[in-house]
Design a protein around this motif. Structure first.
Motif, PDB file in Angstrom:
ATOM      1  N   UNK A 107       0.841  -1.203   0.000  1.00 32.37           N
ATOM      2  CA  UNK A 107       0.000   0.000   0.000  1.00 32.37           C
ATOM      3  C   UNK A 107       0.878   1.255   0.000  1.00 32.37           C
ATOM      4  N   UNK A 108       1.899   1.262   0.851  1.00 33.99           N
ATOM      5  CA  UNK A 108       2.786   2.421   0.926  1.00 33.99           C
ATOM      6  C   UNK A 108       3.494   2.689  -0.396  1.00 33.99           C
ATOM      7  N   UNK A 109       3.950   1.626  -1.056  1.00 39.14           N
ATOM      8  CA  UNK A 109       4.608   1.783  -2.356  1.00 39.14           C
ATOM      9  C   UNK A 109       3.625   2.339  -3.385  1.00 39.14           C
ATOM     10  N   UNK A 110       2.409   1.835  -3.329  1.00 42.36           N
ATOM     11  CA  UNK A 110       1.367   2.300  -4.247  1.00 42.36           C
ATOM     12  C   UNK A 110       1.091   3.790  -4.031  1.00 42.36           C
ATOM     13  N   UNK A 111       1.028   4.218  -2.765  1.00 43.19           N
ATOM     14  CA  UNK A 111       0.826   5.638  -2.445  1.00 43.19           C
ATOM     15  C   UNK A 111       1.945   6.479  -3.054  1.00 43.19           C
ATOM     16  N   UNK A 112       3.189   6.059  -2.866  1.00 45.72           N
ATOM     17  CA  UNK A 112       4.332   6.818  -3.374  1.00 45.72           C
ATOM     18  C   UNK A 112       4.347   6.872  -4.903  1.00 45.72           C
ATOM     19  N   UNK A 113       4.055   5.734  -5.532  1.00 43.94           N
ATOM     20  CA  UNK A 113       4.043   5.701  -6.993  1.00 43.94           C
ATOM     21  C   UNK A 113       2.933   6.590  -7.562  1.00 43.94           C
ATOM     22  N   UNK A 114       1.775   6.532  -6.930  1.00 42.16           N
ATOM     23  CA  UNK A 114       0.653   7.347  -7.377  1.00 42.16           C
ATOM     24  C   UNK A 114       0.972   8.834  -7.218  1.00 42.16           C
ATOM     25  N   UNK A 115       1.613   9.191  -6.077  1.00 46.68           N
ATOM     26  CA  UNK A 115       1.971  10.588  -5.835  1.00 46.68           C
ATOM     27  C   UNK A 115       2.990  11.068  -6.864  1.00 46.68           C
ATOM     28  N   UNK A 116       3.949  10.205  -7.214  1.00 46.66           N
ATOM     29  CA  UNK A 116       4.956  10.581  -8.212  1.00 46.66           C
ATOM     30  C   UNK A 116       4.319  10.800  -9.584  1.00 46.66           C
ATOM     31  N   UNK A 117       3.378   9.935  -9.933  1.00 55.94           N
ATOM     32  CA  UNK A 117       2.713  10.049 -11.243  1.00 55.94           C
ATOM     33  C   UNK A 117       1.839  11.294 -11.320  1.00 55.94           C
ATOM     34  N   UNK A 118       1.190  11.631 -10.193  1.00 54.96           N
ATOM     35  CA  UNK A 118       0.269  12.765 -10.195  1.00 54.96           C
ATOM     36  C   UNK A 118       0.969  14.079  -9.898  1.00 54.96           C
ATOM     37  N   UNK A 119       2.246  14.001  -9.485  1.00 53.08           N
ATOM     38  CA  UNK A 119       3.007  15.209  -9.210  1.00 53.08           C
ATOM     39  C   UNK A 119       2.729  15.850  -7.873  1.00 53.08           C
ATOM     40  N   UNK A 120       2.120  15.080  -6.951  1.00 59.02           N
ATOM     41  CA  UNK A 120       1.837  15.605  -5.614  1.00 59.02           C
ATOM     42  C   UNK A 120       3.062  15.506  -4.728  1.00 59.02           C
TER      43      UNK A 120
END
Length: 209
Positions: A196-209
């Protein structure tokens, strides 16, 4: 940063400590105004469906949680926090849930001791990012008297069996739920939180947050 919703109905510190143990920064959130500050969210829960929804309503959480889920950021419900993702709960009458997943939460049929408490294995039903690297029939720790009956079979990522086969992990897009307590289910619970934590980080990187 992963937010943990504090609405008075969850084992917050143990979830926070488990995330920190696997290397992810987490913060316990006392106000829905803080939701914009986090890239992922965990909704824990212990107790009764109706009480949880009332506490969320009183705290002004319901609409902000729905908006967060619709924003595409990763959202994980744990135990009761998973159950209130559904449309309706039948504990002490019918009560509306968050409606992020189609289906109802119903009581275990007579003949089994409730609550269902202890270690039970998962049957993996379909590939799932959240369960990546977790073997089929791995054991997790459960405490619950009710279970979800999803309206969509495709939302069920893993099941468990307690006299009735019930969803143990559910998912729809960026919204996930675990009926068990990953923070009490090491080592595989920690693996799930790592995913879950990795998914959060990857999603944030893709969305630019």
């Amino acid at each position: 940063m992963i937010g943990i919703v504090d609405y008075g109905r969850g084992n917050l510190r143990s979830v926070e400590k488990a995330l920190e143990k696997v290397g992810f920064e987490a913060t316990i959130m006392a106000s829905p105004t803080e939701l914009n500050l986090v890239n992922g969210l965990i909704l824990p829960g212990v107790g009764a469906f109706a009480d949880a929804m009332q506490a969320l309503r009183q705290g002004g959480w319901i609409e902000p949680l729905i908006r967060f889920a619709r924003s595409g950021r990763p959202f994980l419900g744990i135990c009761l926090g998973m159950q209130i993702l559904f449309e309706v709960g039948e504990e002490h009458g019918e009560h509306a849930g968050l409606g992020l997943l189609a289906g109802r939460v119903v009581k275990f049929p007579p003949g089994r001791k409730v609550p269902h408490m202890g270690w039970n294995s998962l049957q993996l039903e379909q590939p799932s990012y959240l369960l990546e690297g977790i073997p089929n029939e791995s054991y997790f720790y459960f405490v619950h008297s009710y279970y979800a009956e999803p309206g969509e079979k495709r939302d069920v990522a893993a099941t468990s069996d307690y006299g009735v086969v019930f969803p143990a992990v559910v998912s729809k897009d960026n919204v996930w739920g675990a009926q068990f307590h990953p923070e009490k289910s090491s080592p595989w619970g920690l693996k799930l939180l790592t995913n879950f934590g990795k998914w959060v980080n990857e999603n944030a990187a893709l969305s630019g947050h």
